[in-house]
Enzyme design. Structure first.
Site, PDB file in Angstrom:
ATOM      1  N   CYS A 704       0.781  -1.160   0.074  1.00 24.72           N
ATOM      2  CA  CYS A 704       0.195   0.111  -0.095  1.00 24.72           C
ATOM      3  C   CYS A 704       1.121   0.758  -0.222  1.00 24.72           C
ATOM      4  CB  CYS A 704      -0.826   0.185   0.895  1.00 24.72           C
ATOM      5  SG  CYS A 704      -2.459   1.061   1.304  1.00 24.72           S
ATOM      6  N   HIS A 793      -4.036  -5.007   1.149  1.00 27.67           N
ATOM      7  CA  HIS A 793      -3.378  -5.074   1.992  1.00 27.67           C
ATOM      8  C   HIS A 793      -3.994  -6.036   2.701  1.00 27.67           C
ATOM      9  CE1 HIS A 793      -2.328  -0.931   4.267  1.00 27.67           C
ATOM     10  NE2 HIS A 793      -3.374  -0.424   3.544  1.00 27.67           N
ATOM     11  N   GLU A 795      -1.991  -8.414   5.325  1.00 27.92           N
ATOM     12  CA  GLU A 795      -2.075  -8.592   6.148  1.00 27.92           C
ATOM     13  C   GLU A 795      -3.722  -8.523   6.793  1.00 27.92           C
ATOM     14  OE1 GLU A 795      -0.984  -4.356   5.575  1.00 27.92           O
ATOM     15  OE2 GLU A 795      -1.059  -5.515   4.454  1.00 27.92           O
TER      16      GLU A 795
END
Length: 845
Positions: A704, A793, A795
């Site tokens: 990002c 993202h 994660e």
């Protein structure tokens, strides 16, 4: 010692006697067509039915079919029923087995396979079967404390009648004892004709055991005992019939024992060999050398080398024993101290119950010590039982009988309670460690519980491995503090001396032609073993050439490999991990164990990659208490794909300085609420850091904001997108599939996003990996620079993404857009795929 070790004495048949694989010999006539088909070359057709990429994938089932064909117990087990007969040990059956083994061995040897351990063990097993037949070992079907005469006794101990069918199977098996014994008698007659007969001492032990089975009242026989515990649910009339037929079958078996006794005393005894060993028999030394190679399982020693090794070990152990005598303060000679130990009542139990209670208490302490020395323990437990009275007088001091995890049958640690004045308590801790845990039970049960191995691997027993481990386990017990007194430590050394003297005595008997008294001298002069124990053991060595040398040879191999690992790994040596590795593949030949531990040492020396995570943003305050920080999210994501990567975090958002590039192995730059052109004092240094890392070819991953700043730093361009915010689940078209993706390249990937800035120009030499209309440069690979970045993202899980969007609802995100974004997260996400891509990129770069 374990019954699996006893079983090796008699070729394929008895080698698998009382483990989960219970073959006691060769198959009946209806199995012979299969054997002859193998011998005639039909193995090729068998393999063609299930052609596999690796030839051993077909050869392993072929081997297990071969075992089933020659083993009544294995055939029964495969069919989920109780065995109903004994082995067929006639010469014609043995010849059929041998032809089949030769045909199968040829195919196993020429197989080009990745299953190198399976191949090595199969070759050893088949060669053992062939050698057993070619040396006509069936001519002497007993060792002293073991043999065909003991098989029904132990089978009765393990028989638990739980149905009418299992009762009828045991009746049939008892009725088959006369046939089985008669075939063994014929084999012994062939031994008389060819000059291969037993020595007097093992024979006398066998005769004593046989006499114990001969009685007038068959209902008192241990062979009948299973019928005394029929299930309560059996119809009373049927139960009465089974007991009556069982009594008749037991009487027939007893009659067979009487026939064998008459044969041995009248016909066989006059032809016993005069020498204690086999050195003076025709080809005796050649047979002994082959036995040594077999039992030492690839250790590579000659009989002469083993003899010298034994003498060296006797000298070393004797020195340690002398030190303990000095510690105790005993006044007198070494011989006086041995006499003191052998005769003082304080060292002996006064009843069988006292001896069994001591064995139970020691076993309990040994169990409790295991987690300190092993990371992996078996689920199967063991129990302590006395040796059956009928065989105890000529039986060894202790023995392990393997259990069965599939049937839930516990392992058994047998303790001999006969002649209590010959069973010193100071030796009991070492005996318990050897036979139970961490010795035979632990090693064998772990092998039985292997979930990813074929049956032959679970049940393989290399004597030098199994018995060597048992002796090494006695050393572990010492390290664990199980030996509480100097006398118990002396007892452990006495047991070690016992195994060292075996090297001397066994080679002396069968290679150098020693007498019994010469063989006993080492034990009498150097160990605290009771006289009866020495007599019983030497009788066993006389009757079982080569087996006794395996213990010390195997133990020294485990000690050698541990010392090597300690030396090479230094402070990184993990004893629990070493033990787990040594036992992880079950029993293996010692030359295979060498390679396995070398490989394990190499893996322990690998330095794992360290990923430096540059934290550029924090979880927003309103939800910070409910979620992990960004670096931990990345650790969880990437570790799921590669648990060997290590991590460190540098938080520039919290003022920590950027690290020196020279000390870094890989870099990951997280997302951030910041933009590339925001006025933060860490932005410009981070751009230079990225350029320096690229110049130094340090692998980098940007996520990002990390994607945007990496593109800008390496020559691209980033702007605030006129399209507005990208949130929710976005799908990107995958445009390239580099090697580090591992071939896992779907047409599209779906991931959570949260961004406004966009890369609008690629850096020189970069290429697009994934795109969408909203995000044309969604994933980038930076040419020759080892760097990749993603505008997403991976994660973030769905819960965190939803929480993040919610706290931004209304400002800066429109309420309806947030609701749609949260709804989109109900669809599957490819976060784990991206985590795997990132892990592979880092490790392959």
């Amino acid at each position: 010692m374990t019954l699996l070790a006893c079983n090796e004495r008699f070729g394929l048949g008895s080698r698998f006697l009382y483990g989960p694989v219970n073959a006691t010999g060769l198959g009946s006539d209806n199995m012979k067509p299969f054997l002859f088909a193998l011998a005639a070359g039909a193995l090729t057709a068998v393999l063609a039915q299930g052609a596999a990429a690796d030839p051993l994938d077909a050869l392993i089932p072929a081997y297990e079919s071969y075992v089933d064909a020659v083993s009544p117990e294995d055939a029964a087990r495969e069919e989920n029923r109780a065995p109903d007969r004994w082995a067929d040990v006639r010469p014609a059956s043995i010849a059929a087995q041998t032809d089949a083994a030769r045909a199968l061995l040829k195919d196993v040897q020429k197989a080009e396979t990745e299953h190198v351990i399976d191949q090595a063990i199969l070759i050893r097993l088949l060669k053992s079967d062939i050698n057993w037949a070619e040396t006509d070992s069936a001519r002497i079907p007993f060792t002293g404390d073991w043999g065909f005469q003991a098989e029904p006794v132990f089978a009765a101990m393990r028989t638990d009648i739980d149905s009418v069918e299992s009762a009828e199977a045991w009746i049939a098996r008892l009725n088959d004892v006369p046939r089985y014994f008669a075939e063994n008698i014929e084999n012994m007659r062939r031994g008389i004709e060819t000059g291969w007969t037993a020595n007097r001492d093992p024979l006398e032990t066998v005769i004593d055991q046989i006499r114990e089975q001969i009685m007038d009242d068959a209902s008192e026989s241990g062979l009948y005992a299973p019928f005394k515990a029929l299930p309560e649910g059996i119809d009373p009339e049927i139960a009465a019939r089974l007991r009556a037929e069982g009594l008749q079958a037991t009487a027939r078996a007893i009659s067979a024992y009487l026939d064998v006794l008459r044969f041995l005393e009248i016909e066989y005894r006059p032809y016993l060999r005069q020498g204690a060993g086999i050195a003076d028999l025709e080809n005796g030394r050649e047979v002994y050398a082959a036995a040594v190679e077999h039992y030492t399982a690839g250790a590579g020693y000659s009989p002469e080398e083993i003899h010298l090794l034994g003498q060296s070990e006797v000298t070393r152990i004797r020195s340690e024993m002398e030190q303990i005598i000095a510690e105790i303060g005993f006044e007198g000679s070494f011989e006086d101290f041995l006499t003191y130990l052998r005769t003082d009542p304080q060292f002996y139990a006064q009843s069988a119950d006292e001896l069994m209670e001591a064995a139970e208490e020691i076993s309990s302490r040994l169990r409790a010590s295991l987690p300190d020395y092993f990371g992996t323990l078996p689920e199967l437990e063991f129990e302590v039982q006395p040796v059956p009275d009928s065989i105890a007088p000529g039986y060894t001091t202790g023995r392990y009988v393997s259990g069965d995890p599939e049937e839930g049958r516990l392992g058994i640690y047998l303790v001999n309670t006969y002649a209590l004045d010959q069973r010193p308590l100071y030796e009991l801790p070492a005996l318990s460690a050897h036979e139970a845990v961490p010795g035979h039970h632990l090693q064998i049960a772990l092998a039985q519980e292997m979930s990813d191995q074929p049956d032959f691997r679970k049940n393989y027993y290399a004597t030098a491995f199994g018995e060597g481990w048992g002796l090494y386990a006695e050393r572990i017990a010492g390290e664990a503090g199980i030996y509480r007194t100097p006398y118990e430590r002396f007892g452990a050394l006495s047991y070690e001396m016992w195994r060292a003297c075996r090297l001397v005595a066994d080679t002396g008997l069968h290679w150098y032609g020693w007498t019994r008294s010469q063989a006993e001298a080492c034990f009498i002069e150097n160990s605290a073993l009771a006289p009866l124990n020495i007599q019983t053991e030497v009788t066993r060595y006389i009757g079982w050439p080569g087996q006794a040398v395996a213990y010390k040879v195997g133990e020294l191999k485990f000690r050698e490999l541990r010392a090597k690992a300690e030396l090479e790994l230094g402070e990184d040596f993990d004893l629990r991990a070493f033990h787990d590795s040594a036992l992880a593949e079950g029993a293996v030949p010692l030359d295979v164990l060498d390679v396995r531990i070398d490989d394990w040492i190499d893996t322990q020396q690998i330095t794992f990659m360290k990923l430096t995570i540059i934290e550029t943003g924090l979880v927003p305050e309103p939800i910070r208490a409910d979620f992990a920080d960004y670096p931990e999210m990345f650790r969880n994501l990437i570790s799921a794909a590669d648990p060997d990567i290590e991590y460190e975090t540098v938080s520039v958002i919290q003022g920590e300085p950027l690290p020196d590039i020279a000390g870094l192995e890989a870099i990951l730059i997280t997302g951030s609420p910041a933009g590339v052109y925001d006025d933060y004092d860490w932005i410009a240094p981070l751009m230079q850091f990225i350029r320096d890392a690229a110049s130094a070819s340090v692998p980098q991953v940007g996520i990002c904001f990390g994607h945007q700043i990496m593109a800008e730093a390496l020559g691209g361009k980033v702007i605030k997108s006129p399209k507005g915010w990208g949130i929710g689940r976005h799908s990107y078209d995958v445009k390239a599939c580099p090697d580090w993706m591992g071939g896992d390249c779907p047409a599209t990937i779906s991931v959570p996003v949260s961004h406004q800035d966009q890369v609008v120009e690629l850096p020189p030499g970069a290429s697009v990996l994934a795109r969408s209309d909203f995000t044309p440069f969604a994933a980038i690979e930076y040419g020759k620079t080892p760097a990749i970045s993603f505008q997403c993202h991976p994660e973030f899980d769905a819960d965190y993404s939803a929480a993040l969007y919610t706290i931004r609802k209304g400002r800066p995100l429109a309420a309806n857009a947030v609701d749609m974004a949260i709804g989109s997260l109900e669809q599957p996400l490819d976060n784990q795929r991206l985590g795997s891509w990132i892990a592979r990129f880092l490790t392959q770069s």
